[in-house]
Design an enzyme around this catalytic site. Structure first.
Site, PDB file in Angstrom:
ATOM      1  N   HIS A 160       1.684   4.576  -2.788  1.00  0.00           N
ATOM      2  CA  HIS A 160       1.748   6.031  -2.568  1.00  0.00           C
ATOM      3  C   HIS A 160       3.121   6.564  -2.980  1.00  0.00           C
ATOM      4  CE1 HIS A 160      -2.032   6.751  -0.510  1.00  0.00           C
ATOM      5  NE2 HIS A 160      -1.789   5.847   0.425  1.00  0.00           N
ATOM      6  N   GLU A 198      -4.893   7.722  -3.064  1.00  0.00           N
ATOM      7  CA  GLU A 198      -5.374   6.451  -2.532  1.00  0.00           C
ATOM      8  C   GLU A 198      -5.604   5.447  -3.667  1.00  0.00           C
ATOM      9  OE1 GLU A 198      -4.994   6.508   0.579  1.00  0.00           O
ATOM     10  OE2 GLU A 198      -5.768   4.519   1.051  1.00  0.00           O
ATOM     11  N   HIS A 253       0.829  -1.203   0.000  1.00  0.00           N
ATOM     12  CA  HIS A 253       0.000   0.000   0.000  1.00  0.00           C
ATOM     13  C   HIS A 253       0.875   1.269   0.000  1.00  0.00           C
ATOM     14  CE1 HIS A 253      -3.739   2.258   1.154  1.00  0.00           C
ATOM     15  NE2 HIS A 253      -2.841   3.083   1.662  1.00  0.00           N
ATOM     16  N   GLU A 254       1.780   1.346   0.936  1.00  0.00           N
ATOM     17  CA  GLU A 254       2.620   2.557   1.032  1.00  0.00           C
ATOM     18  C   GLU A 254       3.554   2.678  -0.174  1.00  0.00           C
ATOM     19  OE1 GLU A 254       1.622   4.707   2.981  1.00  0.00           O
ATOM     20  OE2 GLU A 254       0.444   3.423   4.321  1.00  0.00           O
TER      21      GLU A 254
HETATM   22 ZN    ZN Z   1      -3.246   5.153   1.811  1.00  0.00          ZN
END
Ligand code: ZN
Length: 500
Positions: free
Chosen positions: A267, A293, A263-264
């Site tokens: 980003h 997101e 997830h990170e």
């Molecule tokens: Zn996030």
């Protein structure tokens, strides 16, 4: 020096101040001992004030006027035109709210947050009810400073998801909810997959290594980034050459570090991919909360929790964890990491139910702002919505209305919609990428991600804030934001998985 050069020099200095702030904040969340907290809070406040003063300086307004007067007409779509549009927008936003209001709001927020930190363990909504009333008043007052908003929440939504409004989001979320509630009901009637292997013992160092290996395989550049441990994982841009990720490891839960790292990394790849020529300007960052997101969810869920990725990663995980993964096939892995369960807590929710947690909060925010719901009735309204939408009722306010910090540390409105907008966009981007390169799903099963990463780099990452959320969706997918690809993705994936 001409006005544009002077303005750019100022913007570059502000970008450096923001980089210093990000560095100190990163340290605070990773390595700083508790004893450093007081001085660090002071240092961050000082640098934040300096950056704000440098930007709201009336001289910035004069430069902008002068560029316009000098016939500063730059071709639409040129770097200069995009820069001036965004700087004008940010400048107006930063200067239209009176300093006294900002001071009153900050004082109230820190008192409200302090009350919440005591009310939640005490399970006492009554302790925060008064301050929440005041927060609601301040939210209305704040909306009053924003010209031309149709709904008080629009002012706050515009802060994080510029260009989005209640009028656009409400029907989108209603359609999503109408699709999700029956899907979750159907899934709930089916047996849950076995997930016990996920909670075997996984040594932390091996977990961190394998997570970082996946992030790098996806396209995260370790020469311009690093990974460290923290309590609440985040990604942060210190500058173009230094975009870091953080994670949290639990040795008795494989999913925690692994999926938060994917997830990170999503980003961080977005921030790493912003064109280098935008560095030193406010264009050099992801364009909105929702688009950001969408990039984390695309890599974490659409790729990381896909059947094809399971095919690729399970043999690798069996090498890293021979005993723990001895009896785990790609199919078992795929089922386990896509387990759907109706939970009370947003941050523990799976890919399907997560959106309902967000929609419930979004709807309640609007009801509060529209005066259709009184603060004192909020806990009951919360329980009722959880019962209706998810079929679960929180036994107390701690795991109900008091669970998230957002309403107790900021204004009401605009804090939640980005998560679900991101999910919706992630499916639309992925569909467009696969339309351009039909071999992407097959490449994922071989552990090859360069085509997908390259498409995102060109169509989304590189533009930074030159394209706003609406523009980047249109640019990358050829049309406006639409719910259809996301609903189709969830429906196909989970009806097959749960045979329902
Ligand atoms: Zn996030």
């Amino acid at each position: 020096m001409d006005a544009l050069s002077a303005l750019r020099q100022r913007l570059a200095a502000i970008a450096d101040l923001n980089g210093a702030i990000a560095t100190l904040a990163w340290d605070q969340e990773t390595y700083m001992p508790p004893g450093g907290a007081e001085a660090r809070g002071r240092q961050l406040a000082l640098l934040g004030r300096m950056a704000h003063e440098q930007f709201t300086d009336p001289q910035v307004g004069r430069w902008l006027e002068q560029i316009e007067r000098d016939g500063g007409t730059f071709a639409a779509g040129s770097l200069e035109a995009d820069l001036l549009r965004v700087v004008r927008h940010d400048y107006q936003r930063a200067t239209r709210v009176p300093a006294e209001f900002v001071a009153a709001m900050m004082e109230h927020s820190s008192a409200a947050y302090d009350r919440w930190t005591r009310a939640r363990p005490a399970n006492a909504f009554a302790m925060v009810a008064d301050s929440l009333e005041r927060t609601l008043e301040l939210s209305h007052q704040y909306a009053g400073y924003t010209p031309g908003v149709a709904h008080p929440a629009d002012a706050l939504i515009g802060e994080s998801d510029e260009g989005m409004t209640v009028a656009q989001i409400r029907p989108l979320f209603a359609e999503l909810r109408a699709g999700l509630v029956p899907l979750i009901e159907a899934i709930g009637a089916r047996p849950a997959p076995d997930t016990t292997f996920l909670t075997r013992h996984y040594p932390a160092a091996a977990q961190l290594a394998v997570g970082m290996e996946c992030a790098v395989a996806f396209g995260y550049d370790p020469q311009r980034g690093r990974q460290d441990l923290t309590h609440h994982p985040f990604a942060t841009r210190l500058n173009h050459g230094d975009v870091r990720i953080t994670t949290r490891v639990r040795e008795d839960d494989f999913s925690e570090a692994f999926f938060s790292t994917l997830h990170e990394a999503g980003h961080a790849m977005y921030e790493q991919g912003v064109a280098a020529e935008l560095e030193g300007t406010p264009l050099a960052s992801g364009t909105s909360a929702g688009v950001h997101e969408s990039q984390s969810r695309l890599w974490e869920n659409i790729v990381g929790r896909s059947r094809g990725f399971a095919e690729h990663i399970v043999p690798r995980l069996r090498t890293a964890f021979p005993q723990q993964f001895a009896d785990v096939t790609p199919d078992i892995f795929y089922r386990a990491v896509n387990r759907v369960s109706r939970s009370l807590i947003r941050t523990d929710a799976d890919e399907v139910t997560y959106n309902l947690h967000v929609i419930i909060r979004f709807d309640l925010e609007l009801e509060l702002l529209e005066g259709r719901l009184a603060v004192r009735d909020l806990p009951e309204a919360w329980r009722e919505r959880y019962r209706r939408d998810l079929g679960v009722v929180p036994p107390d306010d701690r795991d109900g209305v008091l669970q998230d910090v957002h309403w107790f540390a900021g204004l009401i409105g605009g804090a939640f919609q980005g998560y679900t907008l991101g999910n919706i966009m992630s499916a639309q981007f992925y569909r467009a990428a696969c339309a351009a390169h039909p071999d992407i799903p097959e490449a994922i099963t071989r552990g090859e991600f360069a085509t997908l990463h390259g498409w995102l780099q060109r169509m989304v990452y590189a533009h930074g804030r030159r394209l706003d959320a609406d523009a980047v969706v249109r640019h990358a997918t050829g049309g406006p934001l639409t719910i259809a690809p996301y609903l189709a993705y969830l429906d196909a994936k989970y009806r097959a998985l749960y045979q329902c």
